[in-house]
Scaffold this active site. Sequence first.
Site, PDB file in Angstrom:
ATOM      1  N   ALA A   1      95.178  69.108 -49.767  1.00  0.00           N
ATOM      2  CA  ALA A   1      94.592  70.304 -48.767  1.00  0.00           C
ATOM      3  C   ALA A   1      94.633  71.679 -49.558  1.00  0.00           C
ATOM      4  CB  ALA A   1      95.321  70.058 -47.370  1.00  0.00           C
TER       5      ALA A   1
ATOM      6  N   ALA B   1      94.133  75.853 -48.409  1.00  0.00           N
ATOM      7  CA  ALA B   1      94.056  76.978 -47.403  1.00  0.00           C
ATOM      8  C   ALA B   1      93.908  78.367 -47.882  1.00  0.00           C
ATOM      9  CB  ALA B   1      95.081  76.787 -46.273  1.00  0.00           C
ATOM     10  N   SER B   2      93.817  79.368 -47.140  1.00  0.00           N
ATOM     11  CA  SER B   2      93.651  80.707 -47.701  1.00  0.00           C
ATOM     12  C   SER B   2      94.747  81.239 -48.482  1.00  0.00           C
ATOM     13  CB  SER B   2      93.505  81.561 -46.510  1.00  0.00           C
ATOM     14  OG  SER B   2      94.459  81.613 -45.587  1.00  0.00           O
ATOM     15  N   ILE B   3      95.827  80.820 -48.310  1.00  0.00           N
ATOM     16  CA  ILE B   3      96.994  81.154 -49.090  1.00  0.00           C
ATOM     17  C   ILE B   3      97.493  80.330 -50.204  1.00  0.00           C
ATOM     18  CG2 ILE B   3      99.532  81.851 -49.098  1.00  0.00           C
ATOM     19  CD1 ILE B   3      97.915  83.845 -47.527  1.00  0.00           C
ATOM     20  N   ALA B   4      97.618  79.177 -49.833  1.00  0.00           N
ATOM     21  CA  ALA B   4      98.045  78.011 -50.920  1.00  0.00           C
ATOM     22  C   ALA B   4      97.159  76.658 -50.680  1.00  0.00           C
ATOM     23  CB  ALA B   4      99.529  77.950 -50.755  1.00  0.00           C
ATOM     24  N   GLN B   5      97.677  75.812 -51.767  1.00  0.00           N
ATOM     25  CA  GLN B   5      97.314  74.567 -51.719  1.00  0.00           C
ATOM     26  C   GLN B   5      98.394  73.568 -51.870  1.00  0.00           C
ATOM     27  OE1 GLN B   5      94.110  74.293 -54.388  1.00  0.00           O
ATOM     28  NE2 GLN B   5      95.414  73.524 -55.944  1.00  0.00           N
ATOM     29  N   VAL B   6      98.129  72.156 -51.271  1.00  0.00           N
ATOM     30  CA  VAL B   6      99.437  71.123 -51.394  1.00  0.00           C
ATOM     31  C   VAL B   6      99.044  70.268 -52.237  1.00  0.00           C
ATOM     32  CG1 VAL B   6     100.713  69.812 -49.879  1.00  0.00           C
ATOM     33  CG2 VAL B   6     100.264  71.951 -48.967  1.00  0.00           C
TER      34      VAL B   6
ATOM     35  N   LYS C   1     103.584  72.722 -52.771  1.00  0.00           N
ATOM     36  CA  LYS C   1     102.781  73.931 -52.265  1.00  0.00           C
ATOM     37  C   LYS C   1     102.708  75.273 -53.319  1.00  0.00           C
ATOM     38  CE  LYS C   1     102.049  76.702 -47.956  1.00  0.00           C
ATOM     39  NZ  LYS C   1     102.326  76.970 -46.720  1.00  0.00           N
TER      40      LYS C   1
ATOM     41  N   ASP D   1     102.422  78.448 -36.132  1.00  0.00           N
ATOM     42  CA  ASP D   1     101.225  77.806 -36.589  1.00  0.00           C
ATOM     43  C   ASP D   1     101.015  76.375 -36.176  1.00  0.00           C
ATOM     44  OD1 ASP D   1      98.849  77.989 -37.744  1.00  0.00           O
ATOM     45  OD2 ASP D   1      99.308  77.917 -39.602  1.00  0.00           O
TER      46      ASP D   1
END
Length: 522
Positions: A130, A132-137, A155, A290
């Site tokens: 996945a 997202a705007s900050i990081a990926q996993v 992450k 969140d």
Amino acid sequence: MATPLGDYLRLARAGFVMAREGVASRIDPGVRPPGSEPLFALAGLIARRGPASSAARLGAALSRLGPSYVKLGQFLATRPDVVGPQLARDLELLQDRMPPFPQAVAEATIARTFDRPVAEVYARLDPPLAAASIAQVHQGEVIDPDGTARRVAVKVLRPDVQRRFRIDLSSFYRAARLGESTSPEGKRLRLVAVVDTLARSVSMEMDLRLEAAAMSELAQNTGEDEDFRVPAVDWDRTGREVLTTQWVDGIKLNNLQALRDAGHDLPRLGRIVMQSFLRHALRDGFFHADMHPGNLFVDADGKLVAVDCGIMGRLGHKERRFLAEILFGFITRDWLRTAQVHFEAGYVPPHHSVEDFAQAIRAIGEPIYSRRADQISMARLLTLLFEVTALFDMQTRPELLLLQKTMVVVEGVARSLDPQLDMWKTAEPVVRTWIERNLGPAGRIEEVAVGIGAVGRSLQTLPELIAHGQRIAVQLDAATRDGLTLSPASTEAIGRAEGRGNRWVAGALWAIAALLLAQMLF
């Protein structure tokens, strides 16, 4: 590099992209700045036509503008007073999803963070699951010293994200300051403080060591909770740009059919979600901010497992008392007490009438009791409450923004698990327990003990304060008896300054004389 011209150009581009996707037409006319009608009319002319929903177009616009705007959009979902109720509803549906960055880039970040090859850090590192705007996993695997293999979640921070956020935040501040300086409503809404809160939240997210610390603190606070847990942090494999945690074997909370097939009690899970949030906010003053379904899992034991602690909220004792008494006041229909809490907290200026404010709160609360439990929204209630407080000059409280945002999300998650969930009955035991513990006899005794401790600490410094006061008294006595004495260096410096000042005065007098002479001659 952020410059005023660059800020305005970036804001102009953002305005064009929003207008092109038809976002401007979704902003409630009641919250538009005075004199902006021609701009909104122009935005309507350039809006793209098509069958896409307004929420989809908004998501496309924000994704095109970049990670900063996605975060801003999620943040503004809690502020219908700023963007209007229609746009706020669209923003609530916004998902923080971005295209993944290449595996090679992630591996380079890991190698740079730990100063060794990726193969020495992880036995295996899979492609991203996945982004997202900050990081990926990624899912990874590590080998413990005893030879045991275990799965981990890795992450990795998105490349160049810090520079992008720094530049975009400069533009946001520029727009907020402009809004406050040109509009009394913008000043009341404390737009700069809103951006401050966003900036703090994002800066915490962009240092994954801080997220690891937040997970550790949340795990410590909830260690004795029977229905909630947080994955353990692998500190040996965590740095500023990389976070490694225990892998969660569980079912995501938005996969309702899988939860049913596994035999989980969905209404029970809905209660756990709601009560866990309230318990963390009230009991600990530290909550996961969140809590969307993608960040919540249910393990085989039926425990709620929270991941992605990049956005956390904190509440001081005053804010916790405010929240508890507000909710309890609505539960018990004690409108006068609910109004008094606002005044005691200093949220409503004292020149207003408590009774008038209680009447306004009653207008919000009474209609609730004529509705079914599944029609009552605590999040909507808080939104209406903040709207009413605007009539009584209550300024925006930045410390309550994340709380309001999270309650909107948590309530939506709980209702997805049990559409008939009675939010008030679910919240009542948590709120009542906090009030009895903190505002009852035990809480009063604890407050006295804290006060005695503060007095004791003050007494420890009392001799030093007395000695310091005696020295000041001696110096003042000498000054009044003998006059102030300046050192030679100070006298010389004053003389030089006087000389420079006299030269400037003389120059100014000569310039004035020259102008008068010129007028007389010509």
